[in-house]
Design a protein around this motif. Structure first.
Motif, short mmCIF file in Angstrom:
data_model
loop_
_atom_site.label_atom_id
_atom_site.label_comp_id
_atom_site.label_asym_id
_atom_site.label_seq_id
_atom_site.Cartn_x
_atom_site.Cartn_y
_atom_site.Cartn_z
N ASN A 164 0.82 -1.10 -0.23
CA ASN A 164 -0.01 0.07 0.06
C ASN A 164 0.87 1.27 -0.12
O ASN A 164 1.51 1.45 1.04
CB ASN A 164 -0.83 0.06 1.11
N GLN A 165 0.79 2.06 -0.96
CA GLN A 165 1.74 3.18 -1.15
C GLN A 165 0.89 4.40 -1.19
O GLN A 165 -0.37 4.36 -1.37
CB GLN A 165 2.35 2.96 -2.49
N PRO A 166 1.31 5.68 -0.85
CA PRO A 166 0.50 6.75 -1.10
C PRO A 166 -0.30 7.04 -2.06
O PRO A 166 -1.45 7.45 -1.85
CB PRO A 166 1.42 8.05 -0.54
N GLN A 167 0.46 6.84 -3.11
CA GLN A 167 -0.55 7.17 -4.54
C GLN A 167 -1.15 6.10 -5.12
O GLN A 167 -1.93 6.16 -6.32
CB GLN A 167 0.41 8.00 -5.24
N ALA A 168 -0.92 4.93 -4.74
CA ALA A 168 -0.96 3.75 -5.46
C ALA A 168 -0.81 2.40 -4.80
O ALA A 168 -0.37 2.50 -3.77
CB ALA A 168 -0.34 3.60 -6.82
N VAL A 169 -1.56 1.58 -5.18
CA VAL A 169 -1.52 -0.01 -4.46
C VAL A 169 -0.71 -0.85 -5.64
O VAL A 169 -1.11 -0.76 -6.66
CB VAL A 169 -2.96 -0.74 -4.16
N ILE A 170 0.23 -1.53 -5.02
CA ILE A 170 0.91 -2.00 -5.90
C ILE A 170 1.17 -3.66 -5.60
O ILE A 170 1.19 -4.09 -4.36
CB ILE A 170 2.79 -1.77 -5.96
N ALA A 171 1.10 -4.59 -6.53
CA ALA A 171 1.27 -6.13 -6.21
C ALA A 171 2.43 -6.52 -7.11
O ALA A 171 2.62 -6.35 -8.29
CB ALA A 171 -0.11 -6.55 -6.49
N ARG A 172 3.15 -7.34 -6.53
CA ARG A 172 4.44 -8.02 -7.29
C ARG A 172 4.37 -9.65 -7.11
O ARG A 172 4.04 -9.87 -6.17
CB ARG A 172 5.69 -7.48 -6.91
N ASP A 173 4.82 -10.32 -8.02
CA ASP A 173 4.90 -11.69 -8.05
C ASP A 173 6.05 -12.05 -7.44
O ASP A 173 7.21 -11.18 -7.18
CB ASP A 173 4.94 -12.48 -9.34
N GLY A 174 6.38 -13.25 -7.02
CA GLY A 174 7.66 -13.56 -6.29
C GLY A 174 8.84 -13.80 -7.18
O GLY A 174 10.10 -13.70 -6.62
N GLU A 175 8.57 -13.91 -8.60
CA GLU A 175 9.86 -13.89 -9.52
C GLU A 175 10.33 -12.98 -9.83
O GLU A 175 11.40 -12.80 -10.74
CB GLU A 175 9.34 -14.76 -10.66
N GLY A 176 9.43 -11.98 -9.73
CA GLY A 176 10.02 -10.31 -10.11
C GLY A 176 9.79 -10.21 -11.46
O GLY A 176 10.24 -9.43 -12.22
#
Length: 492
Positions: free
Chosen positions: A319-331
């Motif tokens: 949870n970022q101030p201007q956006a919500v980010i999701a990343r996978d485990g492999e990059g």
């Protein structure tokens, strides 16, 4: 060499000397003695009254930037009482300090000139005693009494004055370079200034009767927390970017040396106040607050804005101030969710092609309906990556956006998971929104037969429970728990 050239060089030398003398005058006139250290510093003419005015001006901006002050009057009074107690032992007992708890899970503490000192509730959750809190506050009070902000300001002024001097001799580019040097000075405190603040903080702790070992102990806690957050984010090499260590470069041995040089006298039966501290933070909000939305496993839900969505298995949410980010485990894949900066009255396909994607060439543009909401999607590719843009009209004034990114060799496998995330976006009913509550810190008394794993199982982080429990309490896997001990846990 001709006499004309010799005369020219002589005049140039005298000009340089005159400029140097002129530049030196304001430097000499703007020096002061720092109360905390007794050291003469160049302040650039910034007086203590000027520092106080600077602090007053910046204070509301800082509070707003960090999401406001934490609304717990009793906890605020407690932190202020500890800070005031320490400040009265300093070389500026007359200064009216202001201590503020910032309502953010970020682990940080800092000070503005004029006696404005801040700690975040994220830092309060990590500390394990009043002595550790006092160590943090004492360090920040040290920055104020050593007038480190005035010193940095003076260094900036000196660099700019030197730049002007160089500009006279060498041209405008040198003056610009001098200004750039001045700007760099303001980025963070130097290691010497951090050392001074540790030395002063240790002095104030000892004068107030606290256990000075808490300073180094809490640093170890900070480092463990930073490493865990970096590992969970898939960026273990960036541990220092995850907490206070980014702006306060310190090591345990430097703190020990600072304490040794502080002149602090050993304290008989030093004050630690672990149980008192725990009683004050019991029930404090942990993690994000309602205004920011909540991450719950693979789901993100916002009780104020009334929406929710879920990311694919194997993705981690941030949870970022201007956006919500999701990343996978492999990059190899990521999702970014945000709100469009402005409303748009046209169709969603037009918004996609004429506004959000106006500067790129989108393919496969199509209109969609997602849980009753008009939407549009389109794709583009480049440099071995594939992108899918998705815009959803939540209501007449609000558009939400998803940007799905994947390495080209992963796109086919992610088509269905990304589609499931797309159609998971939905509005929350009033009842669903009202049911969402923040996590809270609770104090648990260890029972006979309890183990770290058994206690950690009470927490809501799934596979991360044990790691988070150990770091939260400054424990290792080998630490023994005794019946009657008190520890911190996080509950829904």
């Amino acid at each position: 060499m001709s006499g004309f050239l010799m005369s020219g060089f002589s005049k140039l030398g005298r000009l340089r000397g005159l400029i140097a003398a002129l530049l030196l005058l304001p430097l000499l006139a703007a020096c002061a003695t720092a109360p905390g250290t007794g050291r003469t510093i160049f302040t650039g003419g910034l007086s203590e009254e000027g520092e106080a005015e600077m602090g007053r001006e910046q204070h509301p901006k800082v509070v707003a930037e960090y999401g406001g002050a934490y609304a717990d009057p009793e906890l605020n009074r407690y932190v202020t009482s500890v800070g005031d107690f320490l400040a009265k032992t300093s070389e500026r007992p007359d200064l009216d300090f202001t201590f503020t708890i910032l309502d953010t899970p970020i682990v940080n503490a800092f000070a503005l000139p004029g006696g404005y000192v801040y700690v975040t509730r994220g830092l309060l959750a990590l500390a394990n005693s009043e002595a550790e809190l006092a160590g943090v506050l004492g360090h920040e009070i040290g920055h104020v009494t050593a007038r480190h902000t005035a010193e940095r300001y003076g260094q900036t002024v000196a660099a700019n004055i030197a730049g002007v001097g160089l500009g006279v001799l060498l041209g405008g580019e040198a003056a610009q370079a001098g200004g750039a040097v001045g700007a760099l000075v303001l980025r963070s405190y130097s290691r010497d200034q951090e050392f001074e603040s540790d030395m002063l903080g240790g002095r104030y702790l000892a004068r107030a009767g606290y256990d000075t070992a808490g300073m180094a102990g809490f640093l170890t806690q900070l480092q463990a927390h930073s490493r865990l957050e970096a590992e969970l984010a898939g960026q273990p090499e960036k541990a220092d970017a995850f907490n206070i260590m980014q702006t306060h470069p310190r090591t345990a041995d430097r703190i020990e040396r600072a304490l040794a040089q502080s002149g602090a006298q050993p304290v008989d039966e030093p004050l630690v106040a672990r149980n008192l501290y725990f009683s004050k933070i019991d029930g404090m909000i942990y993690g994000d607050k309602a205004d920011e939305g909540y991450i719950r496993g693979r789901s993100f839900a916002h009780p104020k804005l009334k929406f929710a969505f879920e990311v694919p298995a194997g993705f981690r949410l941030y949870n970022q101030p201007q956006a919500v980010i999701a990343r996978d485990g492999e990059g190899k894949a990521a999702i970014q969710f945000d709100r469009a900066p402005k409303p748009y009255s046209g169709s969603m396909t037009d918004y996609l092609t004429r506004v959000w994607g106006a500067k790129v060439s989108l393919g496969g543009v199509e209109a969609l309906t997602i849980n009753g909401m008009p939407a549009a999607t389109g794709t583009l590719s480049g440099n071995g990556k594939d992108y899918r843009l998705l815009a959803v009209r939540y209501d007449s004034r609000v558009i939400y956006r998803f940007l799905f990114l994947s390495a080209s060799d992963r796109t086919a496998a992610l088509n269905r998971p990304f589609r499931e995330t797309t159609y998971s976006f939905r509005k929350l009913s009033d009842a669903e929104a009202a049911a969402l509550k923040p996590r809270r810190l609770r104090i648990y008394q260890v029972q006979s037969g309890d183990t770290a794993s058994r206690i950690a199982a009470r927490m809501p982080f799934g596979a991360e429970n044990l790691q988070r429990f150990l770091v939260l309490n400054g424990l290792s896997r080998d630490s023994a728990l005794r019946a009657g001990d008190k520890v911190k846990i996080v509950v829904e």
